[in-house]
Write a protein that holds these residues in place. Structure first.
Motif, PDB file in Angstrom:
ATOM      1  N   PHE A  63       0.871  -1.168   0.000  1.00 15.22           N
ATOM      2  CA  PHE A  63       0.000   0.000   0.000  1.00 15.22           C
ATOM      3  C   PHE A  63       0.914   1.225   0.000  1.00 15.22           C
ATOM      4  O   PHE A  63       1.949   1.227   0.649  1.00 15.22           O
ATOM      5  CB  PHE A  63      -0.880   0.002   1.261  1.00 15.22           C
ATOM      6  CG  PHE A  63      -1.866   1.126   1.340  1.00 15.22           C
ATOM      7  CD1 PHE A  63      -3.143   0.970   0.847  1.00 15.22           C
ATOM      8  CD2 PHE A  63      -1.508   2.346   1.912  1.00 15.22           C
ATOM      9  CE1 PHE A  63      -4.068   2.016   0.925  1.00 15.22           C
ATOM     10  CE2 PHE A  63      -2.414   3.389   1.984  1.00 15.22           C
ATOM     11  CZ  PHE A  63      -3.694   3.221   1.489  1.00 15.22           C
ATOM     12  N   TRP A  64       0.520   2.274  -0.738  1.00  9.62           N
ATOM     13  CA  TRP A  64       1.363   3.471  -0.835  1.00  9.62           C
ATOM     14  C   TRP A  64       0.690   4.699  -0.230  1.00  9.62           C
ATOM     15  O   TRP A  64      -0.439   5.016  -0.583  1.00  9.62           O
ATOM     16  CB  TRP A  64       1.709   3.770  -2.291  1.00  9.62           C
ATOM     17  CG  TRP A  64       2.690   2.791  -2.827  1.00  9.62           C
ATOM     18  CD1 TRP A  64       2.414   1.657  -3.552  1.00  9.62           C
ATOM     19  CD2 TRP A  64       4.097   2.818  -2.665  1.00  9.62           C
ATOM     20  NE1 TRP A  64       3.570   0.993  -3.840  1.00  9.62           N
ATOM     21  CE2 TRP A  64       4.620   1.685  -3.320  1.00  9.62           C
ATOM     22  CE3 TRP A  64       4.975   3.689  -2.036  1.00  9.62           C
ATOM     23  CZ2 TRP A  64       5.985   1.405  -3.354  1.00  9.62           C
ATOM     24  CZ3 TRP A  64       6.334   3.411  -2.076  1.00  9.62           C
ATOM     25  CH2 TRP A  64       6.823   2.284  -2.732  1.00  9.62           C
ATOM     26  N   MET A  65       1.415   5.353   0.662  1.00 10.54           N
ATOM     27  CA  MET A  65       1.006   6.649   1.200  1.00 10.54           C
ATOM     28  C   MET A  65       1.885   7.678   0.503  1.00 10.54           C
ATOM     29  O   MET A  65       3.109   7.576   0.533  1.00 10.54           O
ATOM     30  CB  MET A  65       1.225   6.699   2.713  1.00 10.54           C
ATOM     31  CG  MET A  65       0.711   7.941   3.366  1.00 10.54           C
ATOM     32  SD  MET A  65      -1.080   8.067   3.416  1.00 10.54           S
ATOM     33  CE  MET A  65      -1.447   6.911   4.713  1.00 10.54           C
ATOM     34  N   GLN A 124     -13.976   3.153   9.495  1.00 10.84           N
ATOM     35  CA  GLN A 124     -13.409   3.897   8.366  1.00 10.84           C
ATOM     36  C   GLN A 124     -11.973   3.468   8.097  1.00 10.84           C
ATOM     37  O   GLN A 124     -11.161   3.438   9.010  1.00 10.84           O
ATOM     38  CB  GLN A 124     -13.377   5.399   8.656  1.00 10.84           C
ATOM     39  CG  GLN A 124     -14.695   6.062   8.811  1.00 10.84           C
ATOM     40  CD  GLN A 124     -14.503   7.537   9.140  1.00 10.84           C
ATOM     41  OE1 GLN A 124     -13.640   7.908   9.919  1.00 10.84           O
ATOM     42  NE2 GLN A 124     -15.318   8.380   8.529  1.00 10.84           N
ATOM     43  N   PRO A 125     -11.651   3.180   6.825  1.00  5.16           N
ATOM     44  CA  PRO A 125     -10.238   2.981   6.504  1.00  5.16           C
ATOM     45  C   PRO A 125      -9.574   4.363   6.387  1.00  5.16           C
ATOM     46  O   PRO A 125     -10.023   5.207   5.620  1.00  5.16           O
ATOM     47  CB  PRO A 125     -10.272   2.257   5.156  1.00  5.16           C
ATOM     48  CG  PRO A 125     -11.565   2.660   4.539  1.00  5.16           C
ATOM     49  CD  PRO A 125     -12.510   2.937   5.672  1.00  5.16           C
ATOM     50  N   HIS A 126      -8.559   4.593   7.188  1.00  8.79           N
ATOM     51  CA  HIS A 126      -7.918   5.912   7.202  1.00  8.79           C
ATOM     52  C   HIS A 126      -6.462   5.790   7.616  1.00  8.79           C
ATOM     53  O   HIS A 126      -6.051   4.803   8.226  1.00  8.79           O
ATOM     54  CB  HIS A 126      -8.646   6.868   8.159  1.00  8.79           C
ATOM     55  CG  HIS A 126      -8.609   6.417   9.582  1.00  8.79           C
ATOM     56  ND1 HIS A 126      -9.516   5.521  10.098  1.00  8.79           N
ATOM     57  CD2 HIS A 126      -7.759   6.725  10.595  1.00  8.79           C
ATOM     58  CE1 HIS A 126      -9.234   5.300  11.374  1.00  8.79           C
ATOM     59  NE2 HIS A 126      -8.167   6.015  11.702  1.00  8.79           N
ATOM     60  N   GLY A 127      -5.704   6.789   7.260  1.00  7.92           N
ATOM     61  CA  GLY A 127      -4.309   6.863   7.651  1.00  7.92           C
ATOM     62  C   GLY A 127      -4.088   8.053   8.556  1.00  7.92           C
ATOM     63  O   GLY A 127      -4.961   8.910   8.712  1.00  7.92           O
ATOM     64  N   VAL A 144      -9.351   9.964   5.070  1.00 11.05           N
ATOM     65  CA  VAL A 144     -10.181   8.761   4.996  1.00 11.05           C
ATOM     66  C   VAL A 144     -10.189   8.258   3.553  1.00 11.05           C
ATOM     67  O   VAL A 144     -10.313   9.041   2.610  1.00 11.05           O
ATOM     68  CB  VAL A 144     -11.619   9.068   5.474  1.00 11.05           C
ATOM     69  CG1 VAL A 144     -12.519   7.865   5.312  1.00 11.05           C
ATOM     70  CG2 VAL A 144     -11.597   9.531   6.928  1.00 11.05           C
ATOM     71  N   MET A 145     -10.059   6.959   3.390  1.00 13.01           N
ATOM     72  CA  MET A 145     -10.069   6.342   2.062  1.00 13.01           C
ATOM     73  C   MET A 145     -11.506   6.212   1.562  1.00 13.01           C
ATOM     74  O   MET A 145     -12.435   6.065   2.350  1.00 13.01           O
ATOM     75  CB  MET A 145      -9.410   4.965   2.132  1.00 13.01           C
ATOM     76  CG  MET A 145      -7.950   5.039   2.514  1.00 13.01           C
ATOM     77  SD  MET A 145      -7.208   3.472   3.064  1.00 13.01           S
ATOM     78  CE  MET A 145      -7.712   2.308   1.835  1.00 13.01           C
ATOM     79  N   LEU A 153      -3.173   6.146  -0.779  1.00 10.61           N
ATOM     80  CA  LEU A 153      -3.838   7.282  -0.160  1.00 10.61           C
ATOM     81  C   LEU A 153      -2.863   8.444  -0.207  1.00 10.61           C
ATOM     82  O   LEU A 153      -1.665   8.254   0.004  1.00 10.61           O
ATOM     83  CB  LEU A 153      -4.211   6.953   1.290  1.00 10.61           C
ATOM     84  CG  LEU A 153      -4.969   7.996   2.099  1.00 10.61           C
ATOM     85  CD1 LEU A 153      -6.302   8.354   1.436  1.00 10.61           C
ATOM     86  CD2 LEU A 153      -5.214   7.491   3.510  1.00 10.61           C
ATOM     87  N   GLU A 154      -3.353   9.624  -0.542  1.00  7.66           N
ATOM     88  CA  GLU A 154      -2.456  10.772  -0.578  1.00  7.66           C
ATOM     89  C   GLU A 154      -2.938  11.869   0.353  1.00  7.66           C
ATOM     90  O   GLU A 154      -4.125  11.985   0.643  1.00  7.66           O
ATOM     91  CB  GLU A 154      -2.261  11.300  -1.996  1.00  7.66           C
ATOM     92  CG  GLU A 154      -3.458  11.900  -2.658  1.00  7.66           C
ATOM     93  CD  GLU A 154      -3.123  12.411  -4.058  1.00  7.66           C
ATOM     94  OE1 GLU A 154      -3.513  13.572  -4.347  1.00  7.66           O
ATOM     95  OE2 GLU A 154      -2.512  11.687  -4.832  1.00  7.66           O
ATOM     96  N   ALA A 155      -1.968  12.630   0.817  1.00 10.19           N
ATOM     97  CA  ALA A 155      -2.242  13.746   1.731  1.00 10.19           C
ATOM     98  C   ALA A 155      -1.260  14.860   1.408  1.00 10.19           C
ATOM     99  O   ALA A 155      -0.112  14.599   1.026  1.00 10.19           O
ATOM    100  CB  ALA A 155      -2.087  13.302   3.175  1.00 10.19           C
ATOM    101  N   HIS A 156      -1.718  16.096   1.557  1.00  9.00           N
ATOM    102  CA  HIS A 156      -0.893  17.246   1.203  1.00  9.00           C
ATOM    103  C   HIS A 156      -0.800  18.218   2.379  1.00  9.00           C
ATOM    104  O   HIS A 156      -1.808  18.531   3.003  1.00  9.00           O
ATOM    105  CB  HIS A 156      -1.460  17.938  -0.032  1.00  9.00           C
ATOM    106  CG  HIS A 156      -1.586  16.983  -1.180  1.00  9.00           C
ATOM    107  ND1 HIS A 156      -0.513  16.602  -1.949  1.00  9.00           N
ATOM    108  CD2 HIS A 156      -2.654  16.309  -1.669  1.00  9.00           C
ATOM    109  CE1 HIS A 156      -0.914  15.759  -2.869  1.00  9.00           C
ATOM    110  NE2 HIS A 156      -2.199  15.546  -2.712  1.00  9.00           N
ATOM    111  N   PHE A 157       0.414  18.653   2.651  1.00  7.07           N
ATOM    112  CA  PHE A 157       0.693  19.587   3.723  1.00  7.07           C
ATOM    113  C   PHE A 157       1.088  20.940   3.157  1.00  7.07           C
ATOM    114  O   PHE A 157       1.889  21.004   2.227  1.00  7.07           O
ATOM    115  CB  PHE A 157       1.871  19.106   4.575  1.00  7.07           C
ATOM    116  CG  PHE A 157       1.612  17.883   5.396  1.00  7.07           C
ATOM    117  CD1 PHE A 157       1.312  17.990   6.753  1.00  7.07           C
ATOM    118  CD2 PHE A 157       1.702  16.612   4.840  1.00  7.07           C
ATOM    119  CE1 PHE A 157       1.099  16.863   7.519  1.00  7.07           C
ATOM    120  CE2 PHE A 157       1.495  15.480   5.612  1.00  7.07           C
ATOM    121  CZ  PHE A 157       1.186  15.601   6.944  1.00  7.07           C
TER     122      PHE A 157
END
Length: 162
Positions: A63-65, A124-127, A144-145, A153-157
């Motif tokens: 799995f890729w974050m 909830q599937p979440h990172g 949350v996926m 799953l991607e996230a931006h800061f």
């Protein structure tokens, strides 16, 4: 007649200068405000373990974050920033130290870390992700996926100086 042309030219030039000043005055504040910082998300710091080690991957992978890190205001990519990642996965709970790891952003401000498949926790599937290095304000994210079958799953800061 030449006096009329000079006057018209002067008026046109002055009018153009005023118009340019007004337009630039409208545009510059918008650019100055720029990109707002990312607020911490509720529940993002759950099961956070300070100083998780920088790792090549968490567990067996699959799995890729991924995501990006940019500076608030001008949106410049931030290289070398530490992002901690943890989740409830097929190999462990989000509270387990071995379910935590950190990575650094590259020259483009991008990060990517492989980890085991995220599975639902509390329905909830979440990172969980954290910027916690100190140069900028700490930010916790909890994306949350869409589906527990997603393989990334991607996230931006967008970070604000501390």
């Amino acid at each position: 007649m030449p006096a009329d042309l000079v006057t018209r030219r002067t008026l046109l030039a002055a009018g153009g200068a005023v118009a340019a000043s007004c337009l630039s005055g409208l545009l510059v504040p918008a650019r100055a405000q720029g990109l707002p910082p990312t607020p911490s998300m509720r529940g993002g710091s759950n099961n956070y373990i300070p100083n998780a080690p920088i790792v090549e991957r968490i567990g067996g992978g699959g799995f890729w974050m991924t995501g990006t890190v940019r500076r608030a205001g001008d949106g410049a990519p931030l290289a070398g920033q530490r992002i901690q990642i943890w989740a409830h996965t097929t190999e462990g709970y989000e509270s387990d130290p071995e379910s935590h790891g950190a990575t650094l952003t590259d020259a483009k401000g991008e990060f990517r870390l492989e980890m085991p498949q995220i599975v639902p926790a509390f329905g909830q599937p979440h990172g969980h992700l954290a910027y916690d290095s100190g140069e900028f304000e700490t930010v916790f994210l909890r994306p949350v996926m869409r589906s527990s079958k997603d393989s990334s799953l991607e996230a931006h800061f967008v970070l604000k100086p501390a």
